[in-house]
Design a protein around this motif. Sequence first.
Motif, PDB file in Angstrom:
ATOM      1  N   ASP A 121      17.503   4.258   4.246  1.00  0.00           N
ATOM      2  CA  ASP A 121      16.096   4.639   4.369  1.00  0.00           C
ATOM      3  C   ASP A 121      16.005   5.541   5.596  1.00  0.00           C
ATOM      4  O   ASP A 121      16.521   5.197   6.661  1.00  0.00           O
ATOM      5  N   CYS A 123      13.530   7.047   8.111  1.00  0.00           N
ATOM      6  CA  CYS A 123      12.152   7.077   8.614  1.00  0.00           C
ATOM      7  C   CYS A 123      12.161   6.765  10.103  1.00  0.00           C
ATOM      8  O   CYS A 123      13.191   6.396  10.663  1.00  0.00           O
ATOM      9  N   ASP A 125       9.438   4.784  11.478  1.00  0.00           N
ATOM     10  CA  ASP A 125       8.484   3.719  11.814  1.00  0.00           C
ATOM     11  C   ASP A 125       9.110   2.488  12.461  1.00  0.00           C
ATOM     12  O   ASP A 125       8.528   1.893  13.364  1.00  0.00           O
ATOM     13  N   SER A 172      11.532   8.457   3.662  1.00  0.00           N
ATOM     14  CA  SER A 172      10.360   7.694   3.232  1.00  0.00           C
ATOM     15  C   SER A 172       9.115   7.990   4.057  1.00  0.00           C
ATOM     16  O   SER A 172       8.142   7.252   4.016  1.00  0.00           O
ATOM     17  N   LYS A 202       4.761   8.003  -2.679  1.00  0.00           N
ATOM     18  CA  LYS A 202       4.659   6.746  -1.944  1.00  0.00           C
ATOM     19  C   LYS A 202       3.203   6.536  -1.558  1.00  0.00           C
ATOM     20  O   LYS A 202       2.612   7.350  -0.838  1.00  0.00           O
ATOM     21  N   TYR A 208       3.034  -3.349   1.261  1.00  0.00           N
ATOM     22  CA  TYR A 208       4.156  -3.255   2.205  1.00  0.00           C
ATOM     23  C   TYR A 208       4.023  -4.282   3.337  1.00  0.00           C
ATOM     24  O   TYR A 208       4.853  -4.297   4.253  1.00  0.00           O
ATOM     25  N   PHE A 211       7.078  -6.444   4.304  1.00  0.00           N
ATOM     26  CA  PHE A 211       8.132  -5.575   4.859  1.00  0.00           C
ATOM     27  C   PHE A 211       7.852  -5.287   6.327  1.00  0.00           C
ATOM     28  O   PHE A 211       8.751  -5.319   7.165  1.00  0.00           O
ATOM     29  N   ARG A 212       6.594  -5.011   6.638  1.00  0.00           N
ATOM     30  CA  ARG A 212       6.271  -4.676   8.030  1.00  0.00           C
ATOM     31  C   ARG A 212       6.439  -5.889   8.940  1.00  0.00           C
ATOM     32  O   ARG A 212       6.773  -5.743  10.114  1.00  0.00           O
ATOM     33  N   ARG A 224      -1.453   4.445   7.777  1.00  0.00           N
ATOM     34  CA  ARG A 224      -0.603   5.490   7.214  1.00  0.00           C
ATOM     35  C   ARG A 224      -1.337   6.338   6.166  1.00  0.00           C
ATOM     36  O   ARG A 224      -0.713   7.056   5.405  1.00  0.00           O
ATOM     37  N   LYS A 255       6.556   4.430  -5.575  1.00  0.00           N
ATOM     38  CA  LYS A 255       6.505   3.186  -4.794  1.00  0.00           C
ATOM     39  C   LYS A 255       5.064   2.867  -4.431  1.00  0.00           C
ATOM     40  O   LYS A 255       4.379   3.786  -3.963  1.00  0.00           O
ATOM     41  N   TYR A 279      10.279   1.429  -6.660  1.00  0.00           N
ATOM     42  CA  TYR A 279      10.516   0.415  -5.629  1.00  0.00           C
ATOM     43  C   TYR A 279       9.553  -0.752  -5.836  1.00  0.00           C
ATOM     44  O   TYR A 279       8.352  -0.596  -5.641  1.00  0.00           O
ATOM     45  N   VAL A 281       8.176  -3.507  -4.326  1.00  0.00           N
ATOM     46  CA  VAL A 281       8.153  -3.669  -2.865  1.00  0.00           C
ATOM     47  C   VAL A 281       7.948  -5.117  -2.415  1.00  0.00           C
ATOM     48  O   VAL A 281       7.724  -6.019  -3.232  1.00  0.00           O
ATOM     49  N   SER A 282       7.963  -5.262  -1.098  1.00  0.00           N
ATOM     50  CA  SER A 282       7.934  -6.595  -0.490  1.00  0.00           C
ATOM     51  C   SER A 282       6.765  -7.455  -0.963  1.00  0.00           C
ATOM     52  O   SER A 282       6.950  -8.626  -1.306  1.00  0.00           O
TER      53      SER A 282
END
Length: 336
Positions: A121, A123, A125, A172, A202, A208, A211-212, A224, A255, A279, A281-282
């Motif tokens: 990935d 990025c 962040d 990403s 995205k 997300y 994930f964060r 974002r 995603k 994706y 995602v989480s």
Amino acid sequence: MVTFPFLRPRRLRKNKLVRDLVAETTLFQDDLVLPIFIKESINEPEQITSMPGVYRYPPNDKLVNYVQDSYENGIRSIILFGIPSYKDEIASSAYDKNGVIQRAVKIIKDSFKDKIIVITDECTDEYTSHGHCGLVNYNNGCYVIDNDESLKIHAKIALSQAEAGADIIAPSSMMDGVVKAIRDALDGAGYNDILIMSYSVKYASIMYGPFRDAAYSKPAFGDRRGYQMDPRNAFEALKEARLDIEEGADILMVKPAHTYLDVIRLVKDHFPEYPLAAYHVSGEYSMIKAAAINGWIDERTAVLEITTAIKRAGADLIITYYANDIVRWIKEGVPF
Ligand code: PBG
């Protein structure tokens, strides 16, 4: 004399053998990509509270063992997310050649060579104190993400991931022009065989959240929505996908996945000649997991139904935290 009904679609659903014979969509183990979190400051794996069953791994033999177990299970492709000890305004640990992701890529590549595809990935962040996907300019209490300056950092990160041995770089950040910036940097350094899998489409999604938590990458201020896509838009996905194709992306991505099946279908119909990743995602993982832990849903059937739906919608490959489970479940035989 013909008795009504003459047409009987139910004949094709008569029993499992007939259903398997005519099924339009089949999930295969090599459609799946396993995401792995790698945290610099730990020595033992630690479970992520909001993602039961998913762990952060240290960049050491514990990671290699996990990849080995996944490989033996049938996983052939992984995507890595780094969690560095040091963060600053410019994401310098993201392009440090001894950074957490560079070290992880190296030890995996040393052990597995070309037996497994390593995706990184790309990025900023997780690596910045502000937690944004680009560089921030501050102005009288306001801030803007500096798109064009960010491209230079993204190119640097991508190059350092390629130098570490990544097979595929996955930008990403949703910065305009990021795919071309990375392609130019890779080609300029002789890495013209490294693929780019772009997070082309995205969305700014609440999905997300876990994930964060996992990557400690929640923005310190703002959100974002100034760079990720508006969930109300579908056709805009075609613009983003087209630009990434023109800039040199090899694989496109939508995603999240489950919440955006319409978008997956739209992108696949318009650009069928480009491999499309989705994706899962989480948050999509954690919702199923929470229901399963409570005994409210049959996890195996739910996950297989959802991921098969993602493939049916048009995804060629699926990034999912359930990848190892799905491989096991496919071997046992799908429940449809
Ligand atoms: C950015 C990145 C994010 C995810 C993948 N890459 C976080 C974000 O955009 O906030 C989210 C994946 C998930 O939720 O599983 N580095």
